[in-house]
Design an enzyme around this catalytic site. Structure first.
Site, PDB file in Angstrom:
ATOM      1  N   ILE A 108       0.853  -1.204   0.000  1.00  0.00           N
ATOM      2  CA  ILE A 108       0.000   0.000   0.000  1.00  0.00           C
ATOM      3  C   ILE A 108       0.888   1.254   0.000  1.00  0.00           C
ATOM      4  O   ILE A 108       0.575   2.259  -0.645  1.00  0.00           O
ATOM      5  CB  ILE A 108      -0.950   0.025   1.230  1.00  0.00           C
ATOM      6  CG1 ILE A 108      -1.777  -1.250   1.322  1.00  0.00           C
ATOM      7  CG2 ILE A 108      -1.859   1.252   1.195  1.00  0.00           C
ATOM      8  CD1 ILE A 108      -2.881  -1.414   0.336  1.00  0.00           C
ATOM      9  N   GLU A 138       6.783   4.512   6.501  1.00  0.00           N
ATOM     10  CA  GLU A 138       7.305   3.502   7.438  1.00  0.00           C
ATOM     11  C   GLU A 138       6.662   2.180   7.053  1.00  0.00           C
ATOM     12  O   GLU A 138       5.546   1.873   7.476  1.00  0.00           O
ATOM     13  CB  GLU A 138       6.933   3.869   8.883  1.00  0.00           C
ATOM     14  CG  GLU A 138       7.560   5.151   9.389  1.00  0.00           C
ATOM     15  CD  GLU A 138       9.020   4.994   9.800  1.00  0.00           C
ATOM     16  OE1 GLU A 138       9.524   3.856   9.834  1.00  0.00           O
ATOM     17  OE2 GLU A 138       9.649   6.019  10.080  1.00  0.00           O
ATOM     18  N   CYS A 163       6.917  -4.735  12.863  1.00  0.00           N
ATOM     19  CA  CYS A 163       7.669  -4.464  11.629  1.00  0.00           C
ATOM     20  C   CYS A 163       9.123  -4.861  11.807  1.00  0.00           C
ATOM     21  O   CYS A 163       9.813  -5.175  10.845  1.00  0.00           O
ATOM     22  CB  CYS A 163       7.546  -2.992  11.242  1.00  0.00           C
ATOM     23  SG  CYS A 163       7.929  -1.886  12.601  1.00  0.00           S
TER      24      CYS A 163
HETATM   25  P1  NAD Z   1      -1.808  -1.979   5.558  1.00  0.00           P
HETATM   26  O1  NAD Z   1      -0.870  -1.465   4.520  1.00  0.00           O
HETATM   27  O2  NAD Z   1      -2.791  -3.005   5.166  1.00  0.00           O
HETATM   28  O3  NAD Z   1      -2.685  -0.757   6.157  1.00  0.00           O
HETATM   29  C1  NAD Z   1      -2.067   0.378   6.728  1.00  0.00           C
HETATM   30  C2  NAD Z   1      -3.060   1.546   6.698  1.00  0.00           C
HETATM   31  O4  NAD Z   1      -3.300   1.944   5.353  1.00  0.00           O
HETATM   32  C3  NAD Z   1      -4.437   1.236   7.278  1.00  0.00           C
HETATM   33  O5  NAD Z   1      -4.861   2.334   8.048  1.00  0.00           O
HETATM   34  C4  NAD Z   1      -5.295   1.064   6.028  1.00  0.00           C
HETATM   35  O6  NAD Z   1      -6.670   1.295   6.235  1.00  0.00           O
HETATM   36  C5  NAD Z   1      -4.688   2.114   5.129  1.00  0.00           C
HETATM   37  N1  NAD Z   1      -4.955   1.919   3.697  1.00  0.00           N
HETATM   38  C6  NAD Z   1      -5.257   0.778   3.044  1.00  0.00           C
HETATM   39  N2  NAD Z   1      -5.390   1.019   1.730  1.00  0.00           N
HETATM   40  C7  NAD Z   1      -5.173   2.342   1.536  1.00  0.00           C
HETATM   41  C8  NAD Z   1      -5.143   3.185   0.393  1.00  0.00           C
HETATM   42  N3  NAD Z   1      -5.359   2.730  -0.823  1.00  0.00           N
HETATM   43  N4  NAD Z   1      -4.864   4.497   0.581  1.00  0.00           N
HETATM   44  C9  NAD Z   1      -4.591   4.995   1.812  1.00  0.00           C
HETATM   45  N5  NAD Z   1      -4.610   4.229   2.935  1.00  0.00           N
HETATM   46  C10 NAD Z   1      -4.884   2.913   2.795  1.00  0.00           C
HETATM   47  O7  NAD Z   1      -0.901  -2.466   6.794  1.00  0.00           O
HETATM   48  P2  NAD Z   1      -1.326  -3.256   8.106  1.00  0.00           P
HETATM   49  O8  NAD Z   1      -1.671  -4.659   7.761  1.00  0.00           O
HETATM   50  O9  NAD Z   1      -2.283  -2.462   8.920  1.00  0.00           O
HETATM   51  O10 NAD Z   1       0.054  -3.247   8.921  1.00  0.00           O
HETATM   52  C11 NAD Z   1       1.079  -4.178   8.773  1.00  0.00           C
HETATM   53  C12 NAD Z   1       2.205  -3.637   7.910  1.00  0.00           C
HETATM   54  O11 NAD Z   1       2.690  -2.394   8.442  1.00  0.00           O
HETATM   55  C13 NAD Z   1       3.409  -4.555   7.884  1.00  0.00           C
HETATM   56  O12 NAD Z   1       3.927  -4.615   6.583  1.00  0.00           O
HETATM   57  C14 NAD Z   1       4.398  -3.873   8.823  1.00  0.00           C
HETATM   58  O13 NAD Z   1       5.754  -4.205   8.600  1.00  0.00           O
HETATM   59  C15 NAD Z   1       4.111  -2.434   8.555  1.00  0.00           C
HETATM   60  N6  NAD Z   1       4.536  -1.588   9.667  1.00  0.00           N
HETATM   61  C16 NAD Z   1       5.656  -0.828   9.509  1.00  0.00           C
HETATM   62  C17 NAD Z   1       6.124  -0.060  10.562  1.00  0.00           C
HETATM   63  C18 NAD Z   1       7.372   0.758  10.415  1.00  0.00           C
HETATM   64  O14 NAD Z   1       7.593   1.610  11.267  1.00  0.00           O
HETATM   65  N7  NAD Z   1       8.188   0.544   9.400  1.00  0.00           N
HETATM   66  C19 NAD Z   1       5.422  -0.034  11.776  1.00  0.00           C
HETATM   67  C20 NAD Z   1       4.270  -0.802  11.901  1.00  0.00           C
HETATM   68  C21 NAD Z   1       3.840  -1.579  10.835  1.00  0.00           C
END
Ligand code: NAD
Length: 531
Positions: A268, A286, A320
């Site tokens: 995403i 992130e 993450c």
């Molecule tokens: P995800 O990408 O499915 O969702 C993240 C957010 O994006 C949610 O709020 C979701 O509703 C929103 N979203 C979804 N589609 C969208 C779009 N088209 N436009 C805008 N927003 C949209 O991630 P998840 O499953 O909630 O979280 C897990 C992932 O996050 C893992 O890959 C993890 O490694 C990563 N993560 C990274 C960090 C970091 O600091 N690097 C920290 C926490 C989690």
């Protein structure tokens, strides 16, 4: 259906049934009401609590029981929120930074009063164990303290001007509105990191939390609202729109959002990144990680084993920074694998409800995650991997799986190169440190990495240009569990953003280079004569 009941009565009965099985009505979870949550909660705040989207339920991953109902926001709600947040920004950006810091300090203090309750809510809604839930709230408290100090040191530089009677300096100003889109696995801390720094640097915030953790977002926003109101600050400064990707998309494409801070999957994040770039907005990404620990032949194995278990199994593999690859020197390989298997076995009896104090491994977040866990293990076996431990879904309510150790795979097997958000550890073998570093660096992600060694030469090689290519480069500690004082984030498909400590605050501000002529002459730079 009972033919003596009219439609209205049936609807009321359905509502009653929807309410009666909610965990919020169980006295065991009294902390939910203490946080101001109700059976039905508006998932939008823009100075007022009012939502117009679909009503959804938030579920507890330990049992998949509904906790409470939330009415989501829609794109129209988002429109109100951005308008109100911009109004609030207009006043806030002129409040002196130390005064902003004082209000952020009060937010930290307010969180302290609800540390345990909020920690339990994080635990109940996300599924992480309560020590980690409380730890997440503590991170928000810590970053508030950090931001308060920062509010008196948001410094710009002064440079010597080449022109007489001129001053050359830089001034940092707020950006405007920071849009925070957060992931399910850190439903409180990720917002906290962004919120404290965005506020102290003079910005407003709009938060779009993960669709499956809205109650944490609502409870946090209620606490922040109280502090803002008590200080006569327009509370729309910290607006909230719970909802799905459509709300996220409205925010991402909106020029009125000056910085999009997105935490989530690389998949995403790649879309969001391109969309924000297309409108020349600022970005803080992130994204996913595929983190490795390297165990060199000179490592202290008494440290390696507990560190690996914490980083691979903690939060049920849903950080993450979770360790997903363990790269072990051939001379100590067998010994480490045997010791790890024993350590995993000891924890099996401590898989359970995340709110129980004895639990050390909670559930996966939902059934989709369980499906991905099963699919990755099946793929690992089909690719020649051997399940040394685990590999099973537990037959009980909720989304519980066994933490899993897989050996025998090639370091570049597709399943090893991918981030599966579950407690699966791929164990690989190496013979030279250069080979191990190359394996560490060959994945698309570049978040966290760690080397266990007692040799100082290896340490500096690992930190240097031919070492780890990650944003977080550790020695003799796990890949997970970062402190807030340093900048947090990663390279490559992790997105390049940096949050939290060090000079991350600069990402929430814009820099003006100012040249001030205090003489009566008009000399030009580079000695140019224009006459
Ligand atoms: P995800 O990408 O499915 O969702 C993240 C957010 O994006 C949610 O709020 C979701 O509703 C929103 N979203 C979804 N589609 C969208 C779009 N088209 N436009 C805008 N927003 C949209 O991630 P998840 O499953 O909630 O979280 C897990 C992932 O996050 C893992 O890959 C993890 O490694 C990563 N993560 C990274 C960090 C970091 O600091 N690097 C920290 C926490 C989690």
């Amino acid at each position: 259906m009972n033919r003596f009941l009219n439609k209205g009565t049936i609807a009321t009965l359905q509502q009653f049934r929807m309410a009666s099985n909610l965990l919020i009505n169980d006295s065991k979870y009294a902390f939910l009401k203490e946080l101001g949550l109700k059976e039905n909660n508006a998932g939008v705040f823009h100075g007022k609590w009012a939502a117009n989207g679909q009503t959804v339920q938030s579920f507890a991953p330990a049992t998949n029981s509904p906790i409470a109902n939330v009415q989501n926001g829609n794109v129209q709600d988002y429109e109100i929120a951005i308008t109100e947040a911009r109004k609030a920004y207009n006043d806030w950006c002129e409040v002196p930074a130390p005064r902003r810091g004082e209000i952020v300090r009060q937010i930290g203090d307010k969180l302290r009063t609800q540390l345990q309750n909020l920690g339990k809510l994080v635990s109940l809604e996300m599924g992480k164990i309560s020590a980690e839930g409380v730890g997440e709230v503590q991170e928000y408290v810590d970053i508030c303290d950090y931001a308060t100090g920062l509010s008196r040191s948001l410094e710009g530089k002064i440079f010597p001007s080449e022109r007489p009677g001129h001053a050359l300096l830089e001034q940092w100003n707020p950006l405007g509105v920071v849009g925070v889109i957060s992931a399910f696995n850190f439903p409180c801390a990720v917002y906290g990191w962004n919120n404290a720094l965005a506020l102290v640097t003079g910005n407003a915030c709009i938060w779009k939390p993960a669709p499956s953790t809205p109650l944490t977002a609502i409870a946090v926003t209620k606490l922040v609202e109280e502090v803002l109101v008590a200080n006569n600050v327009n509370p729309a400064l910290c607006s909230l729109v719970c909802g799905e990707g459509d709300v996220g998309q409205a925010l991402v494409k909106d020029k009125r959002v000056n910085l999009v801070s997105f935490t989530g999957s690389s998949e995403i994040g790649k879309i969001v990144g391109q969309q924000v770039q297309a409108r020349f907005g600022k970005l803080l990404l992130e994204l996913g990680g595929n983190n490795a620990i390297i165990v060199n032949e000179d490592a202290d194995l008494n440290m390696v084993v507990p560190a690996t278990v914490f980083a691979a199994v903690g939060t049920a593999g849903q950080r993450c920074t979770t360790t997903r690859r363990l790269i072990i020197h051939e001379k100590v390989y067998d010994q480490v694998v045997e010791r790890l298997k024993k350590a995993y076995a000891q924890f099996e009896s401590r898989i359970g409800c995340p709110l129980d104090s004895n639990t050390i491994i909670g559930p996966l977040h939902n059934q989709q995650a369980v499906g991905k866990y099963k699919a990755s293990i099946a793929e690992a076996i089909a690719s020649g991997g051997k399940v040394e431990y685990g590999g099973k879904v537990l037959e009980r309510d909720g989304n519980f799986v066994l933490p899993t150790i897989v050996t025998g795979l090639k370091h570049d097997s597709p399943v090893v190169l991918r981030e599966t958000f579950a407690p699966i550890l791929y164990v690989l073998k190496f013979s030279t440190l250069d080979e191990a570093i190359a394996i560490n660096n060959e994945v698309d992600q570049g978040l966290s990495s760690s080397l266990f060694t007692t040799n100082i030469q290896n340490v500096f090689k690992w930190m240097g240009p031919k070492g780890s290519d990650c944003g977080i480069v550790n020695v003799n500690i796990p890949t997970s569990g970062a402190e807030i004082g340093g900048a947090f984030g990663g390279e490559k498909e992790t997105g390049g953003g940096r949050e939290s400590g060090s000079d991350s605050w600069r990402q929430y501000m814009r820099r003006s280079t100012c040249t001030i002529n205090y003489s009566k002459e008009l000399p030009l730079a580079q000695g140019i004569k224009f006459e």
